[in-house]
Motif scaffolding. Structure first.
Motif, PDB file in Angstrom:
ATOM      1  N   PRO A 123     -33.924  18.021  -1.512  1.00 29.04           N
ATOM      2  CA  PRO A 123     -35.374  17.937  -1.274  1.00 29.04           C
ATOM      3  C   PRO A 123     -35.844  16.543  -1.708  1.00 29.04           C
ATOM      4  CG  PRO A 123     -34.814  19.853  -2.639  1.00 29.04           C
ATOM      5  CD  PRO A 123     -33.583  19.021  -2.540  1.00 29.04           C
ATOM      6  N   ILE A 124     -36.971  16.115  -1.187  1.00 28.02           N
ATOM      7  CA  ILE A 124     -37.582  14.934  -1.778  1.00 28.02           C
ATOM      8  C   ILE A 124     -38.561  15.488  -2.821  1.00 28.02           C
ATOM      9  CG2 ILE A 124     -37.208  13.266   0.069  1.00 28.02           C
ATOM     10  CD1 ILE A 124     -40.059  13.940   1.062  1.00 28.02           C
ATOM     11  N   TYR A 125     -38.483  14.962  -4.021  1.00 26.22           N
ATOM     12  CA  TYR A 125     -39.180  15.591  -5.147  1.00 26.22           C
ATOM     13  C   TYR A 125     -40.575  14.999  -5.358  1.00 26.22           C
ATOM     14  CZ  TYR A 125     -34.333  16.946  -6.008  1.00 26.22           C
ATOM     15  OH  TYR A 125     -33.047  17.439  -5.883  1.00 26.22           O
ATOM     16  N   HIS A 139     -34.040  19.625 -11.152  1.00 32.62           N
ATOM     17  CA  HIS A 139     -33.908  18.644 -10.063  1.00 32.62           C
ATOM     18  C   HIS A 139     -32.510  18.029 -10.090  1.00 32.62           C
ATOM     19  CE1 HIS A 139     -38.331  18.369 -11.194  1.00 32.62           C
ATOM     20  NE2 HIS A 139     -38.353  18.903  -9.991  1.00 32.62           N
ATOM     21  N   THR A 143     -29.723  20.275  -8.317  1.00 30.75           N
ATOM     22  CA  THR A 143     -29.596  20.155  -6.858  1.00 30.75           C
ATOM     23  C   THR A 143     -28.959  18.815  -6.496  1.00 30.75           C
ATOM     24  OG1 THR A 143     -31.740  21.268  -6.788  1.00 30.75           O
ATOM     25  CG2 THR A 143     -30.890  20.420  -4.702  1.00 30.75           C
ATOM     26  N   TRP A 164     -46.492  19.148   3.473  1.00 36.51           N
ATOM     27  CA  TRP A 164     -45.180  19.696   3.841  1.00 36.51           C
ATOM     28  C   TRP A 164     -44.760  19.260   5.243  1.00 36.51           C
ATOM     29  CZ3 TRP A 164     -41.066  21.549   1.557  1.00 36.51           C
ATOM     30  CH2 TRP A 164     -41.184  22.023   0.253  1.00 36.51           C
ATOM     31  N   ALA A 170     -43.572  15.840   4.690  1.00 33.89           N
ATOM     32  CA  ALA A 170     -42.381  15.715   3.833  1.00 33.89           C
ATOM     33  C   ALA A 170     -41.102  16.134   4.556  1.00 33.89           C
ATOM     34  CB  ALA A 170     -42.567  16.570   2.585  1.00 33.89           C
ATOM     35  N   LEU A 171     -41.173  17.215   5.311  1.00 38.58           N
ATOM     36  CA  LEU A 171     -39.954  17.704   5.975  1.00 38.58           C
ATOM     37  C   LEU A 171     -39.390  16.655   6.943  1.00 38.58           C
ATOM     38  CD1 LEU A 171     -41.205  21.355   6.477  1.00 38.58           C
ATOM     39  CD2 LEU A 171     -39.127  20.725   5.214  1.00 38.58           C
ATOM     40  N   ALA A 180     -33.479  24.709  -3.687  1.00 38.45           N
ATOM     41  CA  ALA A 180     -33.468  26.029  -4.339  1.00 38.45           C
ATOM     42  C   ALA A 180     -34.263  27.007  -3.482  1.00 38.45           C
ATOM     43  CB  ALA A 180     -34.043  25.938  -5.748  1.00 38.45           C
ATOM     44  N   ASP A 202     -36.962  28.462  -3.894  1.00 40.52           N
ATOM     45  CA  ASP A 202     -38.429  28.351  -3.876  1.00 40.52           C
ATOM     46  C   ASP A 202     -38.963  27.729  -2.594  1.00 40.52           C
ATOM     47  OD1 ASP A 202     -37.231  25.945  -4.669  1.00 40.52           O
ATOM     48  OD2 ASP A 202     -38.964  25.284  -5.826  1.00 40.52           O
ATOM     49  N   ILE A 203     -38.158  26.889  -1.956  1.00 44.21           N
ATOM     50  CA  ILE A 203     -38.680  26.191  -0.777  1.00 44.21           C
ATOM     51  C   ILE A 203     -37.839  26.487   0.473  1.00 44.21           C
ATOM     52  CG2 ILE A 203     -39.938  24.399  -2.043  1.00 44.21           C
ATOM     53  CD1 ILE A 203     -37.601  22.513  -1.692  1.00 44.21           C
ATOM     54  N   HIS A 211     -37.798  25.228   4.811  1.00 45.68           N
ATOM     55  CA  HIS A 211     -36.626  24.617   5.431  1.00 45.68           C
ATOM     56  C   HIS A 211     -35.963  25.495   6.488  1.00 45.68           C
ATOM     57  CE1 HIS A 211     -37.001  21.924   1.979  1.00 45.68           C
ATOM     58  NE2 HIS A 211     -36.290  21.075   2.676  1.00 45.68           N
ATOM     59  N   HIS A 238     -29.870  27.327  -3.170  1.00 45.12           N
ATOM     60  CA  HIS A 238     -29.235  27.838  -4.384  1.00 45.12           C
ATOM     61  C   HIS A 238     -30.279  28.553  -5.228  1.00 45.12           C
ATOM     62  CE1 HIS A 238     -30.992  24.701  -6.867  1.00 45.12           C
ATOM     63  NE2 HIS A 238     -30.541  23.777  -6.044  1.00 45.12           N
ATOM     64  N   GLY A 239     -29.832  29.093  -6.366  1.00 42.86           N
ATOM     65  CA  GLY A 239     -30.729  29.894  -7.195  1.00 42.86           C
ATOM     66  C   GLY A 239     -31.618  29.047  -8.085  1.00 42.86           C
ATOM     67  N   PHE A 240     -32.364  29.743  -8.907  1.00 45.42           N
ATOM     68  CA  PHE A 240     -33.250  29.096  -9.875  1.00 45.42           C
ATOM     69  C   PHE A 240     -32.693  29.378 -11.243  1.00 45.42           C
ATOM     70  CE2 PHE A 240     -37.671  27.497 -10.292  1.00 45.42           C
ATOM     71  CZ  PHE A 240     -37.631  26.732  -9.148  1.00 45.42           C
ATOM     72  N   PHE A 241     -32.699  28.439 -12.129  1.00 44.92           N
ATOM     73  CA  PHE A 241     -32.232  28.803 -13.453  1.00 44.92           C
ATOM     74  C   PHE A 241     -33.298  28.607 -14.515  1.00 44.92           C
ATOM     75  CE2 PHE A 241     -31.302  24.611 -15.119  1.00 44.92           C
ATOM     76  CZ  PHE A 241     -30.915  23.863 -14.016  1.00 44.92           C
TER      77      PHE A 241
HETATM   78  O1  ME8 Z   1     -40.766  21.384  -3.744  1.00 48.00           O
HETATM   79  N1  ME8 Z   1     -33.562  25.690 -10.961  1.00 48.00           N
HETATM   80  O2  ME8 Z   1     -40.466  19.347  -4.759  1.00 48.00           O
HETATM   81  P1  ME8 Z   1     -40.211  19.735  -6.271  1.00 48.00           P
HETATM   82  C1  ME8 Z   1     -32.959  25.174  -9.876  1.00 48.00           C
HETATM   83  N2  ME8 Z   1     -41.569  18.102  -2.755  1.00 48.00           N
HETATM   84  N3  ME8 Z   1     -33.482  24.173  -9.118  1.00 48.00           N
HETATM   85  C2  ME8 Z   1     -34.665  23.672  -9.465  1.00 48.00           C
HETATM   86  C3  ME8 Z   1     -35.363  24.163 -10.598  1.00 48.00           C
HETATM   87  C4  ME8 Z   1     -34.758  25.212 -11.364  1.00 48.00           C
HETATM   88  N4  ME8 Z   1     -35.323  25.724 -12.448  1.00 48.00           N
HETATM   89  N5  ME8 Z   1     -36.523  23.479 -10.694  1.00 48.00           N
HETATM   90  C5  ME8 Z   1     -36.559  22.582  -9.668  1.00 48.00           C
HETATM   91  C6  ME8 Z   1     -40.805  20.158  -3.729  1.00 48.00           C
HETATM   92  N6  ME8 Z   1     -35.436  22.687  -8.914  1.00 48.00           N
HETATM   93  C7  ME8 Z   1     -41.126  19.410  -2.459  1.00 48.00           C
HETATM   94  C8  ME8 Z   1     -39.893  19.366  -1.575  1.00 48.00           C
HETATM   95  S1  ME8 Z   1     -38.577  18.669   0.645  1.00 48.00           S
HETATM   96  C9  ME8 Z   1     -39.012  18.229   2.183  1.00 48.00           C
HETATM   97  C10 ME8 Z   1     -40.075  18.718  -0.248  1.00 48.00           C
HETATM   98  C11 ME8 Z   1     -35.113  21.845  -7.750  1.00 48.00           C
HETATM   99  O3  ME8 Z   1     -40.291  18.452  -7.019  1.00 48.00           O
HETATM  100  C12 ME8 Z   1     -34.772  22.680  -6.526  1.00 48.00           C
HETATM  101  O4  ME8 Z   1     -34.017  21.903  -5.638  1.00 48.00           O
HETATM  102  O5  ME8 Z   1     -41.079  20.857  -6.681  1.00 48.00           O
HETATM  103  C13 ME8 Z   1     -36.148  22.946  -5.934  1.00 48.00           C
HETATM  104  O6  ME8 Z   1     -36.074  23.396  -4.580  1.00 48.00           O
HETATM  105  C14 ME8 Z   1     -36.756  21.565  -6.063  1.00 48.00           C
HETATM  106  O7  ME8 Z   1     -36.261  21.108  -7.358  1.00 48.00           O
HETATM  107  C15 ME8 Z   1     -38.280  21.513  -6.024  1.00 48.00           C
HETATM  108  O8  ME8 Z   1     -38.684  20.204  -6.282  1.00 48.00           O
END
Ligand code: ME8
Length: 505
Positions: free
Chosen positions: A9-11, A21, A24, A224, A227-228, A256, A258-259, A263, A285-288
């Motif tokens: 993802p772009i964060y 972050h 991933t 969004w 961003a995509l 993860a 959440d998004i 996608h 993937h999952g969330f931790f």
């Molecule tokens: O959603 N466990 O950005 P974001 C696992 N900008 N992965 C985690 C995590 C956790 N506890 N917390 C964060 C956005 N991640 C958008 C995305 S893409 C076109 C736009 C990771 O900064 C995981 O990859 O909120 C999650 O999907 C991402 O950070 C969300 O980053």
């Protein structure tokens, strides 16, 4: 040469990278390194999502009135973090870059010409944390499940994207392409979402930041939607036809859960509307959690990967994240477990094997790789287990824990071999057997260094140095060459050095 295009993802840059972050990004880095090892040409892209209200608010909170300055600074810090964590991304996309805006406008034009954008009124719920419109189904006890906050009720005039036009095509695509949504268990939630979806708003009124909406400059493009499209920016869509043709579609978008719906539903529908091919795999993937709790600033348990890397070697962090949090599943991160696994698996099991083997080579063989008879009867841990086959199957399927498990099987078999053969006795009784035992252990370590290369790259290089191999020459080796048993030449001077993973008390 086969090609492989992988993205993270772009964060958002409303904060600095935390261990989530990093997870991933490290996983994507591991996949990119594995594909390079297999001989693929790789494009690995990450970046920052900058046209977001969240970033605007974070800047304001810091008292920064110059948004551009804030974004430049924060995006720079993200880039530096990935450098410090030795991430091998080939590009870094910022959504405030001119190239991105050009690509977004070219893409928007296609969707608009298709007749998929119209004006309407949006009435409903909006979660500022997700920057997304929610429905009741997304809520748990009236709150957003990811941000634990009640969404705002809003009513505004917006431009909409005809997402509903693509419901059938999306369902068909998912059915016909079993690898499109991974892991498998995430499919049902995506299908449920598709079955109930509505058209989505893709403009935001009162633009404070973001790309102006081409049909109405008082609106901005919804973050969004913008961003995509970064995944196309990186391959030159609308700007460099040759590059686009070379790299698109992406092999895997990683993120993860959440998004996932953005996608696996919205993005593919946007691509269908623009008549472009869909990514081959969308992997969520999952969330931790941290010690069982959601990571959050208010709890104060946000883990900074750079700070952690000051205590543990980077490869130990990679090892722990990739082995202990099963890829695709939710998990928990705890410093206590990290320390335990570091000391048991890395300092003890692996560190002892390496250090003991090198020490015995120094002591019994004058520090050179001994001549060997080629008789490997009962000596070759690699022959006992088909490591490379199991390893490649696991890596191809993103089962990093299993890939590491096969390597550790080898480590354990090798440690057992030392106990069984007792080189300290062989040195008195049977020098031919001693040489064969030590050669096999050293060569197994060389094989381990190659198996570890995508997962723990710094460790691989350290093993090469300690085995007396030339790092630059090893790097230039192909995997086929490296996999052949016997690559370590007798007479090579080893260089024991310090333990790679000293115990941490
Ligand atoms: O959603 N466990 O950005 P974001 C696992 N900008 N992965 C985690 C995590 C956790 N506890 N917390 C964060 C956005 N991640 C958008 C995305 S893409 C076109 C736009 C990771 O900064 C995981 O990859 O909120 C999650 O999907 C991402 O950070 C969300 O980053």
């Amino acid at each position: 040469m086969p090609k492989f295009y992988i993205t993270t993802p772009i964060y958002y840059v409303n904060g600095l990278p935390h261990i989530g972050h990093a997870y991933t990004t490290l996983a994507a880095d591991t996949i990119a390194r594995f594909r390079r090892l297999k001989g693929d040409e790789v494009l690995f892209v990450t970046g920052t999502d900058e046209n977001s209200q969240k970033n605007f608010e974070a800047a304001a909170q810091k008292g920064e009135t110059d948004l551009k300055k804030y974004l430049d600074e924060m995006s720079g810090r993200w880039r530096e973090t990935w450098d410090e964590l030795d991430i091998t991304n080939d590009d870094f996309v910022r959504t405030t870059e001119e190239r991105h805006i050009e690509t977004v406008l070219a893409f928007f034009d296609k969707v608009n010409k298709r007749g998929d954008i119209y004006k309407g009124v949006y009435e409903g719920l909006y979660c500022d944390g997700c920057e997304a419109f929610l429905t009741d189904k997304d809520l748990i006890e009236g709150k957003c499940q990811f941000h634990l906050k009640e969404p705002r009720k809003i009513s505004e005039e917006n431009y909409f994207f005809r997402l509903t036009n693509y419901r059938g095509a999306l369902l068909k695509h998912i059915e016909e392409n079993p690898n499109f949504i991974r892991p498998e268990k995430r499919k049902s939630e995506v299908i449920n979402y598709i079955n109930t979806l509505n058209d989505i708003s893709i403009s935001r009124p009162n633009l404070k930041c973001g790309i102006p909406f081409p049909l109405d400059k008082t609106h901005g493009i919804y973050v969004w939607f913008d961003a995509l499209i970064n995944y196309l920016t990186a391959v030159g869509y609308g700007r460099d036809e040759e590059m686009y043709k070379k790299w698109w579609p992406a092999d895997i978008h990683l993120m993860a859960k959440d998004i996932l719906k953005f996608h696996a539903v919205i993005w593919p529908a946007m691509l269908l509307s623009a008549n472009l091919p869909l990514p081959k795999t969308v992997y969520a993937h999952g969330f931790f959690t941290i010690n069982g709790e959601k990571m959050s600033k208010s709890i104060g348990n946000v883990l900074d990967p750079v700070e952690l890397a000051k205590i543990y070697p980077l490869d130990a962090i990679r090892y722990f994240l990739l082995r202990e949090i099963k890829f695709g599943e939710d998990g928990d991160f705890s410093l206590v477990h990290l320390k335990e696994h570091y000391n048991n698996d890395l300092a003890n099991d692996f560190g002892n094997l390496l250090h003991r083997t090198l020490s015995m080579t120094e002591q019994y063989c004058g520090g050179v790789v001994p001549e060997h008879s080629g008789e490997a009867e009962g000596l070759d841990p690699l022959c006992e287990i088909d490591v490379w086959k199991d390893y490649e199957t696991a890596m191809n399927d993103y089962h990093f824990d299993e890939a590491i498990g096969t390597i550790w099987q080898l480590v354990q078999e090798s440690n057992k071999l030392i106990e069984k053969e007792k080189p300290w006795q062989l040195v008195k009784e049977n020098s031919k057997r001693l040489n064969d035992v030590l050669y096999n252990l050293l060569e197994t370590l060389r094989q381990i260094s190659w198996l570890l290369l995508p997962l723990m790259p710094e460790t691989s290089e350290k093993i090469w140095t300690q085995l007396g191999l030339d790092v630059a020459q090893e790097k230039a080796n192909s995997l086929e060459q490296a996999q052949v048993w016997g690559g370590l030449k007798s007479g090579n001077k080893i260089s024991k050095g310090e333990p790679i993973f000293p115990k941490i008390i």
